[in-house]
Scaffold this motif. Structure first.
Motif, PDB file in Angstrom:
ATOM      1  N   ILE A 170       3.069   9.228 -17.979  1.00 52.63           N
ATOM      2  CA  ILE A 170       4.472   8.835 -18.136  1.00 52.63           C
ATOM      3  C   ILE A 170       5.318  10.002 -18.635  1.00 52.63           C
ATOM      4  O   ILE A 170       6.462  10.185 -18.227  1.00 52.63           O
ATOM      5  CB  ILE A 170       4.554   7.587 -19.048  1.00 52.63           C
ATOM      6  CG1 ILE A 170       4.178   6.349 -18.225  1.00 52.63           C
ATOM      7  CG2 ILE A 170       5.935   7.450 -19.687  1.00 52.63           C
ATOM      8  CD1 ILE A 170       4.212   5.036 -18.957  1.00 52.63           C
ATOM      9  N   ARG A 171       4.717  10.814 -19.502  1.00 52.63           N
ATOM     10  CA  ARG A 171       5.457  11.963 -20.031  1.00 52.63           C
ATOM     11  C   ARG A 171       5.900  12.913 -18.915  1.00 52.63           C
ATOM     12  O   ARG A 171       6.873  13.627 -19.044  1.00 52.63           O
ATOM     13  CB  ARG A 171       4.579  12.694 -21.050  1.00 52.63           C
ATOM     14  CG  ARG A 171       5.341  13.636 -21.928  1.00 52.63           C
ATOM     15  CD  ARG A 171       4.577  14.039 -23.169  1.00 52.63           C
ATOM     16  NE  ARG A 171       3.250  14.506 -22.871  1.00 52.63           N
ATOM     17  CZ  ARG A 171       2.136  14.006 -23.422  1.00 52.63           C
ATOM     18  NH1 ARG A 171       2.204  13.052 -24.315  1.00 52.63           N
ATOM     19  NH2 ARG A 171       0.958  14.484 -23.090  1.00 52.63           N
ATOM     20  N   ASP A 172       5.168  12.911 -17.809  1.00 57.24           N
ATOM     21  CA  ASP A 172       5.484  13.814 -16.698  1.00 57.24           C
ATOM     22  C   ASP A 172       6.639  13.336 -15.826  1.00 57.24           C
ATOM     23  O   ASP A 172       7.005  14.010 -14.864  1.00 57.24           O
ATOM     24  CB  ASP A 172       4.258  13.971 -15.787  1.00 57.24           C
ATOM     25  CG  ASP A 172       3.250  14.964 -16.350  1.00 57.24           C
ATOM     26  OD1 ASP A 172       3.590  15.653 -17.316  1.00 57.24           O
ATOM     27  OD2 ASP A 172       2.133  15.023 -15.806  1.00 57.24           O
ATOM     28  N   GLU A 173       7.183  12.181 -16.132  1.00 57.29           N
ATOM     29  CA  GLU A 173       8.174  11.618 -15.201  1.00 57.29           C
ATOM     30  C   GLU A 173       9.343  12.578 -14.916  1.00 57.29           C
ATOM     31  O   GLU A 173       9.725  12.767 -13.758  1.00 57.29           O
ATOM     32  CB  GLU A 173       8.714  10.296 -15.757  1.00 57.29           C
ATOM     33  CG  GLU A 173       9.661   9.599 -14.796  1.00 57.29           C
ATOM     34  CD  GLU A 173      10.194   8.301 -15.385  1.00 57.29           C
ATOM     35  OE1 GLU A 173       9.427   7.580 -16.060  1.00 57.29           O
ATOM     36  OE2 GLU A 173      11.384   8.026 -15.196  1.00 57.29           O
ATOM     37  N   HIS A 174       9.877  13.188 -15.956  1.00 56.87           N
ATOM     38  CA  HIS A 174      11.024  14.066 -15.725  1.00 56.87           C
ATOM     39  C   HIS A 174      10.634  15.289 -14.894  1.00 56.87           C
ATOM     40  O   HIS A 174      11.408  15.794 -14.095  1.00 56.87           O
ATOM     41  CB  HIS A 174      11.632  14.505 -17.052  1.00 56.87           C
ATOM     42  CG  HIS A 174      12.381  13.400 -17.734  1.00 56.87           C
ATOM     43  ND1 HIS A 174      11.796  12.549 -18.634  1.00 56.87           N
ATOM     44  CD2 HIS A 174      13.661  12.991 -17.605  1.00 56.87           C
ATOM     45  CE1 HIS A 174      12.684  11.672 -19.043  1.00 56.87           C
ATOM     46  NE2 HIS A 174      13.833  11.914 -18.435  1.00 56.87           N
ATOM     47  N   LEU A 175       9.417  15.748 -15.119  1.00 60.53           N
ATOM     48  CA  LEU A 175       8.918  16.902 -14.388  1.00 60.53           C
ATOM     49  C   LEU A 175       8.737  16.560 -12.911  1.00 60.53           C
ATOM     50  O   LEU A 175       8.972  17.386 -12.037  1.00 60.53           O
ATOM     51  CB  LEU A 175       7.565  17.288 -15.001  1.00 60.53           C
ATOM     52  CG  LEU A 175       7.024  18.671 -14.800  1.00 60.53           C
ATOM     53  CD1 LEU A 175       7.991  19.695 -15.372  1.00 60.53           C
ATOM     54  CD2 LEU A 175       5.677  18.794 -15.524  1.00 60.53           C
ATOM     55  N   ARG A 220      10.292  14.305 -11.217  1.00 62.41           N
ATOM     56  CA  ARG A 220      11.475  13.757 -10.557  1.00 62.41           C
ATOM     57  C   ARG A 220      11.895  14.640  -9.384  1.00 62.41           C
ATOM     58  O   ARG A 220      12.150  14.152  -8.295  1.00 62.41           O
ATOM     59  CB  ARG A 220      12.605  13.660 -11.583  1.00 62.41           C
ATOM     60  CG  ARG A 220      13.724  12.775 -11.147  1.00 62.41           C
ATOM     61  CD  ARG A 220      14.878  12.873 -12.102  1.00 62.41           C
ATOM     62  NE  ARG A 220      14.673  12.081 -13.304  1.00 62.41           N
ATOM     63  CZ  ARG A 220      15.444  12.176 -14.386  1.00 62.41           C
ATOM     64  NH1 ARG A 220      16.445  13.027 -14.424  1.00 62.41           N
ATOM     65  NH2 ARG A 220      15.211  11.438 -15.435  1.00 62.41           N
ATOM     66  N   TYR A 254       3.951   5.024 -11.628  1.00 65.19           N
ATOM     67  CA  TYR A 254       4.700   5.117 -12.896  1.00 65.19           C
ATOM     68  C   TYR A 254       6.014   5.871 -12.703  1.00 65.19           C
ATOM     69  O   TYR A 254       7.057   5.473 -13.217  1.00 65.19           O
ATOM     70  CB  TYR A 254       3.874   5.861 -13.946  1.00 65.19           C
ATOM     71  CG  TYR A 254       2.756   5.048 -14.545  1.00 65.19           C
ATOM     72  CD1 TYR A 254       3.035   3.991 -15.419  1.00 65.19           C
ATOM     73  CD2 TYR A 254       1.427   5.334 -14.269  1.00 65.19           C
ATOM     74  CE1 TYR A 254       2.014   3.257 -15.986  1.00 65.19           C
ATOM     75  CE2 TYR A 254       0.395   4.598 -14.837  1.00 65.19           C
ATOM     76  CZ  TYR A 254       0.692   3.556 -15.695  1.00 65.19           C
ATOM     77  OH  TYR A 254      -0.316   2.829 -16.260  1.00 65.19           O
ATOM     78  N   GLY A 270       9.713   4.283 -12.826  1.00 65.61           N
ATOM     79  CA  GLY A 270      10.607   4.796 -13.876  1.00 65.61           C
ATOM     80  C   GLY A 270      11.906   5.307 -13.263  1.00 65.61           C
ATOM     81  O   GLY A 270      13.000   5.038 -13.755  1.00 65.61           O
TER      82      GLY A 270
END
Ligand SMILES: Cc1cc2nc3c(=O)[nH]c(=O)nc-3n(C[C@H](O)[C@H](O)[C@H](O)COP(=O)(O)OP(=O)(O)OC[C@H]3O[C@@H](n4cnc5c(N)ncnc54)[C@H](O)[C@@H]3O)c2cc1C
Ligand code: SF4
Ligand code: SF4
Ligand code: SF4
Lengths: 106, 930
Positions: free
Chosen positions: A36-41, A43, A73, A77
């Motif tokens: 989940i922490r990777d979501e911004h990466l 995107r 995920y 998101g």
């Protein structure tokens, strides 16, 4: 060295039962929090993949070279925060196609 | 913040789920004054998150929200969300004294409109507990769409170690998170909030943030410094951006010295509307940045670009102007003066022969090299005395200027060397030699220095700096001289004027630096640095402040910048007639504990730091002639994203301030503090609910490993109108499932996990979900594996029959284990009890574990004296379940809902009614005796 580092410290685990965020001892999988922490990466690569046209989750996974369950995920998101949306009907295989929501803030 | 006044209520209800809300509402309706304390940021508990309720199939959120609204608006009920009861003790009058803490939301609850813009812009993604971890939420979040109150919260667990350890006050975690999101310009601007020296720090900062980075406990720290270089290079490559200049406030401030301290102070003061003029003695601004740091570590263009940005903010810099009279500045109309003149006086060795030609001060040597009037050291034997970074820089510079050999003489051993270990490594790789445990006693020469006599040393007890003190060893002195010159001088890369009077042997002294402010009339400390108030940086003369190395002694760019920022803050307050209170500068939270951060995950995929360039190659020697071009390679975007992606979001919120900037109601305040107060209450109702069985405690079902094995709570979320996904799809690949299995009694009636009890609700919620799935996915098959279906309650059996009639299959069988196929489907093996008990396999594409409930009695820990007892299953015990429901064995303490044992919603409401009646009776009794 193994490609997964285990935290010998981790005792907690189930502090809040509403979090399903603990993938246990399994070498192939990443902890949910880490995915989940990777979501911004992720995107940008996902939006780049979708720039060509709508794709299903397995198609996005193939395009960006990441496992489908991780892509779920990120796509969900991104859907929640308005970056992409699904096309109404699922395909014959039961997969939805996701497309970019056009807006100013990428 | 502590509120000293004690508030009074008739009852305290702990927990804002359905039982707690019901208790508070009913007591409130009876006219009692109630305080309800809910730990989460919304009332509603688990019920509001369900899809529908059994057996009526009413929408759970539709029937919850009126109660949620009613409880927060009830005139007799004070409902606190995001709050916790810290302690409860008897008050000696049959009631209790409770200490309650309202946690800071970092959002002004009254002003927040619930517009969600903060969430959308936030750069930190974490698992969403309100969606059972199926999706992300943000550090800034509104828990769910029907939240009451529908107000944002920022999750701040602490200050991330990188940010906490930045002496310049840079929100390091914030800019790392912004880079991760591809918001490079915002990242650059965030650094500028602390200091404009972005390019400089991106190259030459010693990076204490990285030393403390939590990822360093795993494979190595996040390359925080290089990320700063990346955003600076990007910013300037993209043409930079105009600095907003505020309208002038009519006041002038003078800054003496244009190093990192002076420049950073100038930047902040200019941005507060002051007319700022910087006076610099040297011919170029930048302090040590322009005069001492060698260009191969910090190219001049980088320094000048950062300075140009400062000038564009309206700061005027005059060079070749040595200030000798501070009062004269006052007379020129400057309302305040900041002395930031650094440490430019070299400490003498104090040995004979020190003044011979050929003995140089390191700072002079570096300055000459930096300004291009480089000195001819070609073919010379160069000895550097000292062990700090200045010594190392001088040594590496001498090598680049063509010295035949460079040796660093240091009186302690390598472990005690103040220079950074990586600088020592690099110097060694370039060919610098180190002579440890030796100190010069004499420089010898006829007309110029020809040799240096050294005394071998040994290490004794630790001194006040914590390093072991060197003392002369019982060994003969030795001599360093030019005897071992190479025949061919090395190639020098720059112009080579002669060093006046020098021979083939040079000594460069880097034995320390101190302030050089004799003529300025300031009070000095014994070491020659300026005396100021340590907090306010004000000197004995009120309008004169001092900051940076001139006060602290030789430090670092980041420390000097941080002190410059502090000085600007204090000068601004002083000029506005405000108290010189530093509260606005520091952090409101403690630093995040690294162990706590690492414990958030059970495992970490190994992600190595990006290896690049000579700094990281580990090459044993540098090939070819050395020159002054920048050593460290630029940062590619790929490297930047890789590095930023390694950040663990230690403090959760990164303090990137994007939410603050976007909030239209201007209601986010990351410096908010919580509130604590005490309340006298007549009775306490515990309505803290239950926890769900952790499904991974039954490893044979593969929860957490197999992507398409989920829990009943997760399925309820998938079926809810506010579902996390667009439909009921498999978490493994987003496909609509068409053959779903339910495994009842997961973690209930199961001695192997220590829970012999039936959970009462799992059969019924599974049957409810079966019906909803068959409605939502008409083509899907549903099979329920069970040992026993318990459908006791009004209409429950009919509900069960209805599910069967709709087509749900019920198979009596105990699942022994599950395996996952390549396509994510799951093969269940079970004992087929109805057909003779043989082992059978069945394939499904989604498995739902009907997890049971567990007690959650940790609320007992808040009772400081006696606490209510637990029953044999560790639920909060009732004095007599049948005859006295709702009362515990502690007079005045009651229990409502599933905190006393598994219950469905109607039973929880009923039970709350009982607890309310008991509590009311207790309160009345108290009134009678009062
Ligand atoms: C060789 C060397 C290498 C270093 N490398 C690093 C590094 O890699 N990373 C790091 O973080 N730190 C490094 N440092 C430390 C860092 O440079 C200093 O801590 C920092 O520059 C201190 O900033 P300052 O503003 O207090 O002083 P300075 O940078 O010294 O600036 C003071 C300025 O005031 C001017 N001045 C003095 N007196 C007067 C006067 N009367 N009137 C007008 N102007 C005056 C001076 O000419 C000077 O320009 C290094 C230091 C040296 C010497
Ligand atoms: S942006 Fe501001 S007003 Fe909108 S939800 Fe967030 S805090 Fe509330
Ligand atoms: S400061 Fe940044 S990380 Fe923190 S809540 Fe706001 S947007 Fe999110
Ligand atoms: S992991 Fe991230 S937040 Fe934590 S210290 Fe390192 S850079 Fe900072």
């Amino acid at each position: 060295m193994p490609d997964v580092i285990h935290t010998p410290l981790c005792a907690a685990g189930h502090a809040d039962n509403r979090v399903a965020g603990h993938a246990p001892d399994h070498l192939a999988d990443r902890d949910v929090r880490e995915i989940i922490r990777d979501e911004h990466l992720m995107r940008r690569p996902i939006l780049e993949a979708l720039a060509e046209g709508p794709l299903t989750i397995p198609q996005i996974a193939a395009a960006i070279g990441r496992p489908a369950h991780e892509v779920v995920y990120w796509v969900m998101g991104m859907r929640k925060y308005g970056h992409l949306t699904e096309i109404k009907e699922a395909d014959d295989e039961g997969f939805y196609l996701y497309k970019i929501v056009e807006k100013e803030d990428g | 913040m502590t509120d000293d006044s004690v508030r009074e209520y008739d009852a305290l209800v702990i927990g804002g789920g359905i039982a707690g809300m019901e208790s508070a509402l009913k007591l409130g309706d009876m006219g009692y004054r109630v305080i309800l304390v809910e730990r989460d940021s919304s009332v509603g508990g688990k019920m509001v998150l369900f899809s529908k309720v059994f057996p009526t199939l009413d929408c759970a959120s539709c029937i919850s929200t009126p109660k949620m609204g009613a409880v927060v608006h009830h005139p007799s009920v004070t409902a606190l969300t995001y709050a916790e009861v810290e302690s409860i003790r008897g008050n000696g009058k049959g009631g209790f004294r409770a200490k309650i803490r309202e946690k800071p939301r970092y959002v002004d609850e009254a002003a927040c409109t619930g517009c969600r813009q903060c969430e959308v812009v936030c750069n930190v993604a974490v698992p969403d507990e309100f969606n059972a971890g199926l999706i992300s939420r943000r550090a800034a979040y509104i828990p769910f769409p029907q939240a009451v109150p529908k107000k944002a919260v920022v999750e701040r667990a602490g200050v991330s170690p990188c940010t906490f350890n930045c002496p310049a006050g840079v929100k390091a975690h914030g800019y790392v998170a912004l880079v991760r999101s591809g918001r490079y310009e915002e990242a650059f601007n965030l650094v500028c909030e602390a200091t404009p020296l972005v390019g400089v720090l991106g190259r030459a900062c010693y990076a204490p943030c990285e030393t403390e980075c939590t990822r360093g406990v795993l494979e190595g720290p996040v390359s925080i410094r290089r990320l700063k270089r990346f955003i600076a290079d990007r910013h300037y490559a993209d043409g930079g951006s105009a600095v907003e200049i505020p309208p002038p406030n009519g006041k002038k401030v003078a800054i003496v010295g244009s190093g990192p301290a002076g420049l950073t102070a100038a930047w902040h003061l200019a941005r507060s509307g002051y007319e700022v003029k910087v006076f610099e003695a040297a011919s170029r601004p930048g302090g040590m940045l322009s005069t001492a740091l060698p260009a191969f570590r910090l190219p001049d263009a980088v320094v000048q670009t950062d300075i140009a940005k400062i000038v564009s903010s309206g700061v005027e810099i005059v060079t070749d102007t040595r200030v000798e009279d501070l009062e004269a500045l006052r007379d020129m109309g400057y309302a305040a003066v900041l002395v930031a003149t650094g440490t430019h006086r070299s400490t003498r060795l104090g040995v004979p022969g020190e003044d011979l030609p050929g003995v140089l001060k390191a700072l002079d040597f570096l300055r000459a090299a930096r300004s291009g009037e480089a000195l001819d050291v070609r073919g010379k034997e160069v000895v550097i005395v000292g062990g700090g970074n200045v010594a190392i820089d001088a040594a590496r510079t001498a090598l680049r200027l063509g010295a035949a050999r460079v040796q660093v003489v240091y009186r302690r051993s390598r472990d005690e060397m103040p220079a950074n270990p990586w600088e020592i490594d690099e110097a060694e790789r370039e060919g610098v030699r180190f002579v440890y445990l030796a100190t010069p006693t004499r420089c010898v020469g006829d007309g110029c220095v020809e040799s240096m006599v050294c005394q071998p040393m040994e290490l004794g007890e630790a001194d006040e700096s914590g390093r072991r003190r060197p003392t002369p060893a019982d060994a003969d002195p030795f001599v360093l001289d030019a005897a071992c010159l190479l025949e061919e001088p090395r190639e020098a890369s720059v112009g080579v004027p002669d060093i006046e009077g020098a021979g083939g042997f040079l000594v460069i002294v880097a034995a320390g630096l101190t302030a050089d402010v004799d003529g300025l009339g300031l009070a000095l400390k014994p070491d020659g640095t300026v005396e100021t108030d340590p907090v306010t940086l004000q000197t004995a003369v009120p309008y004169i402040f001092a900051a940076g190395d001139v006060v602290d002694g030789p430090s670092s760019i980041a420390e000097a910048a941080g002190r410059g920022r502090r000085a600007a803050y204090m000068i601004n307050r002083w000029l506005r007639g405000e108290e010189l209170d530093p509260t606005g500068l520091g952090d409101v939270l403690p630093v995040m504990d690294k162990t706590e951060v690492l414990e958030r995950q059970e495992s970490y995929r190994k992600v190595e730091p990006w290896r690049t360039g000579p700094l990281h190659t580990g090459a044993s020697a540098v090939a070819g002639p050395l020159d002054f071009s920048e050593l460290e390679p630029p940062v590619t975007e790929e490297e930047a994203l890789h590095s930023a992606g390694r950040c663990l979001d230690c403090g959760v919120c990164s303090e990137c301030r994007q939410c603050v900037a976007i909030c239209p109601a201007d209601c986010i305040d990351l410096r908010m503090s919580g509130r604590e107060f005490e309340a006298e209450v007549g009775a306490v109702i515990l309505a803290t609910g239950f926890t769900l069985f952790p499904a991974d405690a039954k490893p044979q079902y593969g929860y957490g490993r197999y992507k398409n094995v989920i829990t009943g709570m997760q399925m309820d979320r998938l079926l809810a109108p506010t579902r996390p996904y667009n439909d009921v799809v498999r978490p493994g690949d987003g496909r609509i499932p068409d053959n779903i299995a339910y495994i009842l009694c997961t973690g209930s009636r199961d001695e192997t996990v220590g829970n012999p009890l039936c959970s009462q609700i799992c059969c019924m919620y599974s049957i409810k979900q079966n019906q909803l799935i068959m409605g939502a996915l008409p083509l899907a098959d549903v099979t329920v594996y069970y040992m026993d279906v318990r459908s006791v309650g009004k209409g429950y059996d009919e509900f069960y029959e209805q599910a069967k009639a709709m087509g749900a299959g019920f198979v009596r069988g105990r699942i022994s284990d599950i395996t996952e196929k390549e396509d994510g489907n799951l093969v269940l093996r079970y004992e087929d009890i109805e057909n003779g008990g043989g082992m059978v396999e069945a394939e499904h594409d989604l498995v739902v574990l009907a997890v049971g409930v567990q007690p959650s009695a940790d609320v007992r820990s808040v009772f400081l004296d006696a606490a209510p007892s637990l029953d044999e299953y560790l639920y909060l015990g009732e004095a007599d379940e049948d005859l006295d429901p709702g009362s515990t064995d502690m007079p005045g303490v009651f229990v409502a809902g599933s905190a006393a044992g598994a219950k469905d919603i109607p039973d929880s409401i009923l039970h709350a009614g009982a607890a309310v009646a008991q509590a009311a009776a207790h309160i009345e009794k108290g009134r009678e005796t009062a």
